[in-house]
Design a protein around this motif. Structure first.
Motif, PDB file in Angstrom:
ATOM      1  N   ILE A  90     -28.627  -4.242 -17.754  1.00  0.00           N
ATOM      2  CA  ILE A  90     -30.041  -4.348 -17.356  1.00  0.00           C
ATOM      3  C   ILE A  90     -30.673  -2.942 -17.471  1.00  0.00           C
ATOM      4  O   ILE A  90     -30.369  -2.266 -16.483  1.00  0.00           O
TER       5      ILE A  90
ATOM      6  N   ASN B 166     -38.588 -10.417 -17.672  1.00  0.00           N
ATOM      7  CA  ASN B 166     -38.110 -11.304 -16.658  1.00  0.00           C
ATOM      8  C   ASN B 166     -36.692 -11.109 -16.468  1.00  0.00           C
ATOM      9  O   ASN B 166     -35.953 -10.972 -17.334  1.00  0.00           O
ATOM     10  N   LYS B 167     -36.139 -11.130 -15.136  1.00  0.00           N
ATOM     11  CA  LYS B 167     -34.756 -10.824 -14.906  1.00  0.00           C
ATOM     12  C   LYS B 167     -34.234 -12.136 -14.163  1.00  0.00           C
ATOM     13  O   LYS B 167     -33.488 -11.953 -13.522  1.00  0.00           O
ATOM     14  N   ASP B 168     -34.821 -13.245 -14.254  1.00  0.00           N
ATOM     15  CA  ASP B 168     -34.071 -14.474 -13.752  1.00  0.00           C
ATOM     16  C   ASP B 168     -32.648 -14.708 -14.382  1.00  0.00           C
ATOM     17  O   ASP B 168     -32.497 -14.245 -15.451  1.00  0.00           O
ATOM     18  N   TYR B 169     -31.821 -15.270 -13.819  1.00  0.00           N
ATOM     19  CA  TYR B 169     -30.617 -15.442 -14.221  1.00  0.00           C
ATOM     20  C   TYR B 169     -30.619 -16.603 -15.275  1.00  0.00           C
ATOM     21  O   TYR B 169     -31.252 -17.684 -14.963  1.00  0.00           O
ATOM     22  N   VAL B 170     -30.084 -16.299 -16.334  1.00  0.00           N
ATOM     23  CA  VAL B 170     -29.942 -17.213 -17.311  1.00  0.00           C
ATOM     24  C   VAL B 170     -28.535 -17.542 -17.969  1.00  0.00           C
ATOM     25  O   VAL B 170     -27.992 -16.366 -18.285  1.00  0.00           O
ATOM     26  N   VAL B 171     -27.907 -18.874 -17.996  1.00  0.00           N
ATOM     27  CA  VAL B 171     -26.928 -19.136 -18.665  1.00  0.00           C
ATOM     28  C   VAL B 171     -27.077 -19.590 -20.109  1.00  0.00           C
ATOM     29  O   VAL B 171     -27.847 -20.172 -20.459  1.00  0.00           O
TER      30      VAL B 171
ATOM     31  N   VAL C 165     -22.828  -6.558 -19.931  1.00  0.00           N
ATOM     32  CA  VAL C 165     -24.194  -6.671 -19.563  1.00  0.00           C
ATOM     33  C   VAL C 165     -24.842  -5.528 -19.044  1.00  0.00           C
ATOM     34  O   VAL C 165     -24.274  -4.949 -18.060  1.00  0.00           O
TER      35      VAL C 165
END
Length: 43
Positions: free
Chosen positions: A19, A37-42, A17
């Protein structure tokens, strides 16, 4: 000056991963050009 910051993590044989952010660096300040957007996503 425009630079990129590309921190990442890579697990050999499994996944990786990264960023990526693009930033304008001025004499007295800086501004991020990356608006994602850099929110945590599963997934």
């Amino acid at each position: 000056m425009v630079v990129t910051s590309e921190p990442g993590i890579y697990i050999a044989g499994k996944f990786g991963v990264r960023i990526e952010d693009t930033v304008v660096v001025g004499k007295y300040d800086c501004e991020s050009l990356t608006k994602a957007n850099k929110d945590y996503v599963v997934v």
